[in-house]
Design a protein around this motif. Structure first.
Motif, PDB file in Angstrom:
ATOM      1  N   THR A  14       0.852  -1.193   0.000  1.00 55.37           N
ATOM      2  CA  THR A  14       0.000   0.000   0.000  1.00 55.37           C
ATOM      3  C   THR A  14       0.886   1.241   0.000  1.00 55.37           C
ATOM      4  O   THR A  14       2.085   1.162   0.290  1.00 55.37           O
ATOM      5  N   PHE A  15       0.273   2.381  -0.292  1.00 49.58           N
ATOM      6  CA  PHE A  15       1.018   3.638  -0.254  1.00 49.58           C
ATOM      7  C   PHE A  15       1.566   3.902   1.138  1.00 49.58           C
ATOM      8  O   PHE A  15       2.663   4.422   1.299  1.00 49.58           O
ATOM      9  N   GLN A  16       0.820   3.525   2.156  1.00 49.39           N
ATOM     10  CA  GLN A  16       1.219   3.766   3.541  1.00 49.39           C
ATOM     11  C   GLN A  16       2.508   3.025   3.901  1.00 49.39           C
ATOM     12  O   GLN A  16       3.280   3.489   4.730  1.00 49.39           O
ATOM     13  N   ALA A  27       1.253  12.921  -3.830  1.00 47.53           N
ATOM     14  CA  ALA A  27       0.806  13.308  -5.171  1.00 47.53           C
ATOM     15  C   ALA A  27      -0.016  12.200  -5.823  1.00 47.53           C
ATOM     16  O   ALA A  27      -1.068  12.471  -6.434  1.00 47.53           O
ATOM     17  N   LEU A  28       0.423  10.960  -5.697  1.00 44.56           N
ATOM     18  CA  LEU A  28      -0.293   9.851  -6.316  1.00 44.56           C
ATOM     19  C   LEU A  28      -1.633   9.583  -5.636  1.00 44.56           C
ATOM     20  O   LEU A  28      -2.635   9.315  -6.304  1.00 44.56           O
ATOM     21  N   LYS A  29      -1.662   9.647  -4.310  1.00 46.22           N
ATOM     22  CA  LYS A  29      -2.922   9.447  -3.593  1.00 46.22           C
ATOM     23  C   LYS A  29      -3.929  10.532  -3.945  1.00 46.22           C
ATOM     24  O   LYS A  29      -5.119  10.245  -4.126  1.00 46.22           O
ATOM     25  N   ASN A  30      -3.465  11.775  -4.063  1.00 46.28           N
ATOM     26  CA  ASN A  30      -4.361  12.859  -4.464  1.00 46.28           C
ATOM     27  C   ASN A  30      -4.889  12.634  -5.877  1.00 46.28           C
ATOM     28  O   ASN A  30      -6.072  12.876  -6.153  1.00 46.28           O
ATOM     29  N   ALA A  31      -4.043  12.182  -6.775  1.00 49.26           N
ATOM     30  CA  ALA A  31      -4.474  11.914  -8.152  1.00 49.26           C
ATOM     31  C   ALA A  31      -5.543  10.831  -8.182  1.00 49.26           C
ATOM     32  O   ALA A  31      -6.531  10.942  -8.912  1.00 49.26           O
TER      33      ALA A  31
END
Length: 129
Positions: A14-16, A27-31
């Motif tokens: 995961t991103f976390q 940036a990727l999570k916002n996208a």
């Protein structure tokens, strides 16, 4: 039991779990959450910095059918499980060092025409090493 290299066994899911890439993760999570994803992303840097892992997590988040708050993939749906197992038809990971002939490019062009199987995106990860 089949042998699996350490970097694949302990790859971030995961991103976390990504370490040291906070600006990229944000940036990727916002996208993903704002549904403003570009058609291509270029990850560059030295070996071991998480380029392929980040690309796989992004692909998993884009095709996740049960996206969690903040753009995190659920890691439980069929799409996420197939991405983690390496059995997803929507993920193509190609090593440019060995897939560089005209025939290889023709195969990629044929695969691009096939729509995504489970998710809404087809993910192609091209690596040079």
């Amino acid at each position: 039991m089949a042998y699996q290299s350490l970097y694949r066994r302990y790859r971030s899911k995961t991103f976390q779990e990504l370490v040291g890439q906070e600006h990229v993760v944000k940036a990727l999570k916002n996208a993903v959450t704002e549904n403003r994803v570009g058609h291509a992303y270029l990850f560059s840097g030295p070996r071991g910095t998480g380029k392929t892992s980040t690309a796989r997590i992004l692909g998993k988040a884009l095709n996740c059918t049960n996206l969690q708050e903040g753009g995190e993939p659920c890691c439980e749906c069929d799409s996420c499980l197939s991405f983690m197992d390496g059995t997803s038809y929507d993920l193509q990971e190609l090593d440019a060092a060995s897939n560089n002939s005209v025939e290889d490019i023709r195969k990629i062009n044929e695969q691009v025409r096939i729509p995504p199987q489970v998710g809404s995106h087809k993910i192609y990860i091209l690596s040079s090493e």
